[in-house]
Design an enzyme around this catalytic site. Structure first.
Site, PDB file in Angstrom:
ATOM      1  N   ARG A  22       0.806  -1.222   0.000  1.00 23.64           N
ATOM      2  CA  ARG A  22       0.000   0.000   0.000  1.00 23.64           C
ATOM      3  C   ARG A  22       0.840   1.274   0.000  1.00 23.64           C
ATOM      4  NH1 ARG A  22      -3.137  -3.510   3.207  1.00 23.64           N
ATOM      5  NH2 ARG A  22      -1.909  -2.960   5.029  1.00 23.64           N
ATOM      6  N   HIS A  69       5.311  -9.814  -6.162  1.00 23.80           N
ATOM      7  CA  HIS A  69       4.361  -8.927  -6.831  1.00 23.80           C
ATOM      8  C   HIS A  69       4.630  -7.502  -6.381  1.00 23.80           C
ATOM      9  CE1 HIS A  69       0.786  -7.205  -8.526  1.00 23.80           C
ATOM     10  NE2 HIS A  69       0.318  -8.378  -8.941  1.00 23.80           N
ATOM     11  N   TYR A 127       0.615  -2.064  -6.211  1.00 24.78           N
ATOM     12  CA  TYR A 127      -0.406  -1.589  -7.161  1.00 24.78           C
ATOM     13  C   TYR A 127      -0.289  -0.088  -7.393  1.00 24.78           C
ATOM     14  CZ  TYR A 127      -2.767  -6.031  -6.113  1.00 24.78           C
ATOM     15  OH  TYR A 127      -3.072  -7.352  -5.952  1.00 24.78           O
ATOM     16  N   HIS A 172       1.985  -4.606 -12.640  1.00 27.30           N
ATOM     17  CA  HIS A 172       0.858  -4.145 -13.450  1.00 27.30           C
ATOM     18  C   HIS A 172       1.384  -3.011 -14.327  1.00 27.30           C
ATOM     19  CE1 HIS A 172      -2.384  -5.665 -10.398  1.00 27.30           C
ATOM     20  NE2 HIS A 172      -1.557  -6.603 -10.792  1.00 27.30           N
ATOM     21  N   GLU A 180       1.981  -7.982 -16.219  1.00 25.30           N
ATOM     22  CA  GLU A 180       0.800  -8.838 -16.063  1.00 25.30           C
ATOM     23  C   GLU A 180      -0.301  -8.485 -17.057  1.00 25.30           C
ATOM     24  OE1 GLU A 180      -0.597  -9.136 -12.025  1.00 25.30           O
ATOM     25  OE2 GLU A 180      -2.185 -10.553 -12.571  1.00 25.30           O
ATOM     26  N   ASP A 206      -2.523 -13.934 -16.275  1.00 24.51           N
ATOM     27  CA  ASP A 206      -3.518 -14.130 -15.218  1.00 24.51           C
ATOM     28  C   ASP A 206      -4.812 -14.617 -15.872  1.00 24.51           C
ATOM     29  OD1 ASP A 206      -5.736 -13.512 -13.401  1.00 24.51           O
ATOM     30  OD2 ASP A 206      -4.267 -12.469 -12.169  1.00 24.51           O
ATOM     31  N   HIS A 218      -7.911 -12.394 -15.344  1.00 24.87           N
ATOM     32  CA  HIS A 218      -7.830 -11.135 -16.082  1.00 24.87           C
ATOM     33  C   HIS A 218      -8.035 -11.343 -17.587  1.00 24.87           C
ATOM     34  CE1 HIS A 218      -5.057  -9.356 -12.699  1.00 24.87           C
ATOM     35  NE2 HIS A 218      -6.245  -9.729 -12.255  1.00 24.87           N
ATOM     36  N   HIS A 275      -0.766 -16.710 -13.282  1.00 33.09           N
ATOM     37  CA  HIS A 275      -1.670 -16.525 -12.145  1.00 33.09           C
ATOM     38  C   HIS A 275      -2.921 -17.335 -12.439  1.00 33.09           C
ATOM     39  CE1 HIS A 275       0.104 -12.460 -10.592  1.00 33.09           C
ATOM     40  NE2 HIS A 275       0.826 -13.499 -10.249  1.00 33.09           N
ATOM     41  N   ASP A 317     -12.333  -7.096 -12.686  1.00 27.58           N
ATOM     42  CA  ASP A 317     -11.324  -7.961 -12.094  1.00 27.58           C
ATOM     43  C   ASP A 317     -11.786  -8.464 -10.727  1.00 27.58           C
ATOM     44  OD1 ASP A 317      -9.054  -9.096 -11.038  1.00 27.58           O
ATOM     45  OD2 ASP A 317      -7.823  -7.290 -11.112  1.00 27.58           O
ATOM     46  N   HIS A 374     -11.511 -12.035  -8.608  1.00 31.55           N
ATOM     47  CA  HIS A 374     -11.040 -13.422  -8.537  1.00 31.55           C
ATOM     48  C   HIS A 374     -12.048 -14.294  -7.788  1.00 31.55           C
ATOM     49  CE1 HIS A 374      -6.573 -11.986  -8.872  1.00 31.55           C
ATOM     50  NE2 HIS A 374      -7.381 -11.358  -9.707  1.00 31.55           N
ATOM     51  N   GLU A 398      -4.199 -16.861  -6.752  1.00 31.01           N
ATOM     52  CA  GLU A 398      -4.474 -15.597  -6.042  1.00 31.01           C
ATOM     53  C   GLU A 398      -5.967 -15.531  -5.750  1.00 31.01           C
ATOM     54  OE1 GLU A 398      -3.180 -13.035  -9.332  1.00 31.01           O
ATOM     55  OE2 GLU A 398      -1.580 -12.311  -8.011  1.00 31.01           O
TER      56      GLU A 398
HETATM   57 ZN    ZN Z   1      -6.779  -9.536 -10.397  1.00 32.73          ZN
HETATM   58 FE    FE Z   2      -2.826 -11.653 -10.986  1.00 34.49          FE
HETATM   59 FE    FE Z   3      -1.553  -8.668 -10.176  1.00 28.93          FE
END
Ligand code: ZN
Ligand code: FE
Ligand code: FE
Length: 285
Positions: free
Chosen positions: A44, A75, A78, A115, A151, A185, A188, A222, A235, A237, A267
């Site tokens: 974060r 990873h 974000y 990303h 990704e 992914d 995604h 992923h 998006d 999951h 994930e």
């Molecule tokens: Zn995702």
């Molecule tokens: Fe992913």
């Molecule tokens: Fe991701």
């Protein structure tokens, strides 16, 4: 230099580093994972307190001692947006990415999933140009062996990377192509509009990826089911077998010999903490 043990199946999940980085390895052993993904820092924030030598040692020793065949993937935060034309956001994103790459190098992590970014109104083309430019500026300063895995994205909002063409263009526009790979992914890609309902769909998507990008550049998978239908551009999951992607298709990603080199990382939402991943992995095996 990174992979010491070999296995036919590199399967695991994203795992928490709560209590220390080495804790993720212990959690991996509890679920019988042969590959894992972690954050190397709080996701974060772009800033990070430097890793202490004892943390690095502890992580590497636990990894070495573990019975699992370790393929560790990190990873990135974000908050990194390499597509931005805002000089402040771009500079912070580059600095954040460099820190993450350096941490991966310190920990011996071969792949960092990133990303690509969101163009936030400046348009696809300019956004992709910015991504390539910013990747170059970071890679000018990073000589370590860690490879960036861009990704595939669902295409929410102005997010880039929801087509194989876009992703390929990002890599093609960079100078340091050998430092750029990709992370596929499944959730995604489905949300972005690629059909994944049948084994024929799987064949089509894999050959499309191979034709446009090249399977040799695929570094990480992923493995997620999706709460939303194909082309939703949303998006969300879902646990394996409970979403819109049939289990038999997800199993093809796990067992296809062309994808054997890529670590496969779940994930999906946690069920019973990380222990639920054991059941999902069993389903996929
Ligand atoms: Zn995702
Ligand atoms: Fe992913
Ligand atoms: Fe991701």
């Amino acid at each position: 230099m990174f992979t010491k043990k070999t296995t036919s199946l590199l399967l695991g999940s994203h795992l928490s580093i709560q209590g220390g980085l080495h804790k993720a390895i212990e959690r991996a052993e509890e679920i019988g994972a042969t590959a894992i993904q972690i954050w190397t820092k709080n996701g974060r924030t772009l800033k990070a307190t430097p890793l202490l030598p004892e943390d690095i040692d502890n992580f590497k020793t636990t990894l070495k001692k573990s019975s699992i065949t370790q393929m560790v993937v990190a990873h990135a935060s974000y908050l990194i947006n390499l597509a931005s034309s805002d000089t402040h956001i771009a500079a912070n994103s580059r600095a954040g990415l460099l820190v993450e790459l350096e941490r991966c190098e310190q920990l011996g992590i071969p792949y960092l999933v990133v990303h690509p970014g969101a163009h936030t109104g400046i348009g696809e083309e300019k956004g992709i140009e910015n991504i390539a430019h910013n990747l170059d500026k970071v890679l000018e300063k990073f000589q370590g062996p860690t490879i960036i895995a861009l990704e595939t994205m669902a295409g929410q909002g102005t997010t880039l990377g929801n087509t194989f063409e876009q992703l390929n263009m990002m890599r093609n526009l960079t100078t340091f192509k050998n430092k750029i790979g990709f992370c596929f992914d499944t959730c995604h890609v489905n949300s972005a509009g690629y059909h994944l309902k049948t084994s024929e769909d799987f064949e089509n998507v894999i050959s499309e990826f191979d034709n446009i990008i090249g399977l040799n550049h695929l570094k990480v998978i992923h493995l997620n089911d999706s709460k939303t239908e194909c082309d939703s551009h949303v998006d969300r999951h879902e646990n394996i077998g409970k979403g819109t992607i049939p289990l038999k298709v997800l199993k093809l990603f796990v067992h296809d010999p062309r994808l054997v080199h890529a670590p496969k990382i779940l994930e999906t939402p946690e069920q019973n903490g990380h222990l639920g991943y054991k059941d999902e992995m069993d389903l996929l095996r």
